[in-house]
Write a protein that holds these residues in place. Sequence first.
Motif, PDB file in Angstrom:
ATOM      1  N   VAL A   1      58.605  44.940 165.958  1.00 39.36           N
ATOM      2  CA  VAL A   1      57.552  44.543 166.890  1.00 39.36           C
ATOM      3  C   VAL A   1      57.002  45.734 167.668  1.00 39.36           C
ATOM      4  N   TYR A   2      57.874  46.645 168.099  1.00 37.58           N
ATOM      5  CA  TYR A   2      57.406  47.772 168.897  1.00 37.58           C
ATOM      6  C   TYR A   2      56.792  48.869 168.026  1.00 37.58           C
ATOM      7  N   ALA A   3      57.325  49.038 166.818  1.00 39.08           N
ATOM      8  CA  ALA A   3      56.730  50.007 165.898  1.00 39.08           C
ATOM      9  C   ALA A   3      55.333  49.557 165.475  1.00 39.08           C
ATOM     10  N   LEU A   4      55.161  48.256 165.261  1.00 39.74           N
ATOM     11  CA  LEU A   4      53.847  47.717 164.892  1.00 39.74           C
ATOM     12  C   LEU A   4      52.819  48.019 165.974  1.00 39.74           C
ATOM     13  N   PHE A   5      53.222  47.870 167.229  1.00 39.54           N
ATOM     14  CA  PHE A   5      52.313  48.158 168.346  1.00 39.54           C
ATOM     15  C   PHE A   5      51.987  49.651 168.419  1.00 39.54           C
ATOM     16  N   ARG A   6      53.030  50.483 168.386  1.00 44.02           N
ATOM     17  CA  ARG A   6      52.821  51.929 168.534  1.00 44.02           C
ATOM     18  C   ARG A   6      51.933  52.477 167.420  1.00 44.02           C
ATOM     19  N   LYS A   7      52.207  52.089 166.200  1.00 43.20           N
ATOM     20  CA  LYS A   7      51.475  52.644 165.063  1.00 43.20           C
ATOM     21  C   LYS A   7      50.052  52.089 164.986  1.00 43.20           C
ATOM     22  N   THR A   8      49.860  50.831 165.393  1.00 42.45           N
ATOM     23  CA  THR A   8      48.513  50.256 165.374  1.00 42.45           C
ATOM     24  C   THR A   8      47.628  50.918 166.416  1.00 42.45           C
ATOM     25  N   THR A   9      48.127  51.094 167.618  1.00 48.26           N
ATOM     26  CA  THR A   9      47.317  51.718 168.669  1.00 48.26           C
ATOM     27  C   THR A   9      47.094  53.206 168.392  1.00 48.26           C
ATOM     28  N   ALA A  10      48.085  53.870 167.825  1.00 45.70           N
ATOM     29  CA  ALA A  10      47.954  55.307 167.550  1.00 45.70           C
ATOM     30  C   ALA A  10      46.914  55.586 166.475  1.00 45.70           C
ATOM     31  N   HIS A  11      46.770  54.677 165.528  1.00 48.05           N
ATOM     32  CA  HIS A  11      45.874  54.917 164.383  1.00 48.05           C
ATOM     33  C   HIS A  11      44.699  53.939 164.360  1.00 48.05           C
ATOM     34  N   PHE A  12      44.388  53.353 165.509  1.00 44.64           N
ATOM     35  CA  PHE A  12      43.357  52.307 165.524  1.00 44.64           C
ATOM     36  C   PHE A  12      41.996  52.845 165.063  1.00 44.64           C
ATOM     37  N   LYS A  13      41.611  54.040 165.517  1.00 45.84           N
ATOM     38  CA  LYS A  13      40.312  54.604 165.124  1.00 45.84           C
ATOM     39  C   LYS A  13      40.255  54.853 163.618  1.00 45.84           C
ATOM     40  N   ASP A  14      41.338  55.367 163.068  1.00 47.26           N
ATOM     41  CA  ASP A  14      41.387  55.580 161.618  1.00 47.26           C
ATOM     42  C   ASP A  14      41.243  54.265 160.866  1.00 47.26           C
TER      43      ASP A  14
ATOM     44  N   THR B   1      48.414  48.551 159.344  1.00 44.53           N
ATOM     45  CA  THR B   1      49.642  49.184 159.840  1.00 44.53           C
ATOM     46  C   THR B   1      50.857  48.658 159.100  1.00 44.53           C
ATOM     47  N   GLU B   2      50.908  47.351 158.930  1.00 46.48           N
ATOM     48  CA  GLU B   2      52.065  46.742 158.276  1.00 46.48           C
ATOM     49  C   GLU B   2      52.132  47.122 156.805  1.00 46.48           C
ATOM     50  N   LEU B   3      50.981  47.145 156.139  1.00 46.45           N
ATOM     51  CA  LEU B   3      50.951  47.512 154.723  1.00 46.45           C
ATOM     52  C   LEU B   3      51.420  48.945 154.508  1.00 46.45           C
ATOM     53  N   ARG B   4      51.055  49.817 155.426  1.00 47.29           N
ATOM     54  CA  ARG B   4      51.348  51.248 155.271  1.00 47.29           C
ATOM     55  C   ARG B   4      52.762  51.638 155.698  1.00 47.29           C
ATOM     56  N   ASN B   5      53.326  50.919 156.668  1.00 49.32           N
ATOM     57  CA  ASN B   5      54.512  51.425 157.347  1.00 49.32           C
ATOM     58  C   ASN B   5      55.776  50.592 157.198  1.00 49.32           C
ATOM     59  N   PHE B   6      55.695  49.444 156.555  1.00 50.83           N
ATOM     60  CA  PHE B   6      56.879  48.589 156.456  1.00 50.83           C
ATOM     61  C   PHE B   6      57.136  48.226 154.999  1.00 50.83           C
ATOM     62  N   PRO B   7      57.763  49.131 154.261  1.00 53.76           N
ATOM     63  CA  PRO B   7      57.947  48.930 152.823  1.00 53.76           C
ATOM     64  C   PRO B   7      58.787  47.710 152.462  1.00 53.76           C
ATOM     65  N   GLU B   8      59.598  47.235 153.395  1.00 54.82           N
ATOM     66  CA  GLU B   8      60.454  46.087 153.088  1.00 54.82           C
ATOM     67  C   GLU B   8      59.703  44.756 153.160  1.00 54.82           C
ATOM     68  N   ILE B   9      58.491  44.755 153.727  1.00 50.08           N
ATOM     69  CA  ILE B   9      57.718  43.510 153.856  1.00 50.08           C
ATOM     70  C   ILE B   9      56.778  43.383 152.654  1.00 50.08           C
ATOM     71  N   PRO B  10      56.915  42.343 151.842  1.00 58.17           N
ATOM     72  CA  PRO B  10      56.041  42.182 150.670  1.00 58.17           C
ATOM     73  C   PRO B  10      54.574  42.080 151.063  1.00 58.17           C
ATOM     74  N   VAL B  11      53.709  42.590 150.206  1.00 59.39           N
ATOM     75  CA  VAL B  11      52.267  42.536 150.445  1.00 59.39           C
ATOM     76  C   VAL B  11      51.812  41.102 150.669  1.00 59.39           C
ATOM     77  N   ARG B  12      52.317  40.227 149.837  1.00 59.09           N
ATOM     78  CA  ARG B  12      51.928  38.806 149.920  1.00 59.09           C
ATOM     79  C   ARG B  12      52.206  38.244 151.315  1.00 59.09           C
ATOM     80  N   VAL B  13      53.357  38.573 151.876  1.00 60.80           N
ATOM     81  CA  VAL B  13      53.722  38.081 153.211  1.00 60.80           C
ATOM     82  C   VAL B  13      52.743  38.617 154.246  1.00 60.80           C
ATOM     83  N   THR B  14      52.465  39.909 154.212  1.00 61.90           N
ATOM     84  CA  THR B  14      51.542  40.507 155.181  1.00 61.90           C
ATOM     85  C   THR B  14      50.170  39.849 155.113  1.00 61.90           C
TER      86      THR B  14
END
Length: 319
Positions: free
Chosen positions: A211-224, A254-267
């Motif tokens: 949950v916290y990594a999702l927030f940090r990485k989304t806000t850090a790369h939002f412009k990209d 963010t989730e697609l790029r940074n969480f390899p354990e989460i299947p694409v379908r789930v995201t």
Amino acid sequence: MISRRLLRIKNMHIVYAWLRNPEGSIEQYHKELQKSITSFEDLYYTFFQLLIEIHHHLLQEIERKKAKHLPTEEELNPNMRFIENPAMQAIVNDEQIQSYVRNNHITWNDNTDLVKKLAHEIEESNFYNRYMVREEEPDHKAHKEVIITILTDIIAASESVFEALEEKSVYWNDDIELVLSMNIRTVERIKRTYRLKPMKLFKNEADQEFVYALFRKTTAHFKDHQEIIKKTASNWELDRIALMDKVIIALGITELRNFPEIPVRVTLNEYIEMAKFYSTEKSNTFVNGVLDKIVLQLKNNNELNKIDGSIFDKDKNNH
């Protein structure tokens, strides 16, 4: 206790608030996310404390009637079935509930009239009276069912409870029904030993990190991420895309790029569902289309690093 779907939703709300008020610092909104999540646990124990205070009020009424100058035979020998209900006793005497309530100052002391009103509604209800007067001793299931029905038919149905909760915390509006279902599940899981096992806030450490990594990485790369959205949704001007859609898609990237354990379908499924409920009428179709294209781009650029890469190939035709 708190599902990943809800963790995604809480991220969505906080990132949206950050974009609406960019003057606030990321640290400030990170703390808001933490408050939003811990408030879920507060609400869970607040419902248990409400049950405890209703139980205490019913016991006090019994003692008050016994102490009358001329108590009746019924008042001297009251029906103690609910008071002595072993499942209810498990809740009342649970050390974890007592500790959490004490340390976090959870109380219904400002709502004594509401507690009395709920207790009266319970005593007047058909299900409660059937439980109290049945000839045979209630079994394990019956002891739990009366508590569950109090939660579902009395507390969950009370507008006064909802109003009181809204006054207690601004974070609880979207969580009430889900948290109540967690309280109900906890009661359902009481075994014949009558030991309560309150749920933990996070299922595991991985959820807490997520949950916290999702927030940090989304806000850090939002412009990209907005540049990716702009190129992918080429038929749309970026400023015409609903802000909530931008947030949802950015979280998805963010989730697609940074969480390899989460299947694409789930995201994909999670963020499409969020768009359906939290954005515009056509947002789920738009978000679905954009995320599908982004998945293809990430795969072609070798940026889709999934533990089971075959999941995308099997599921891509279903979107």
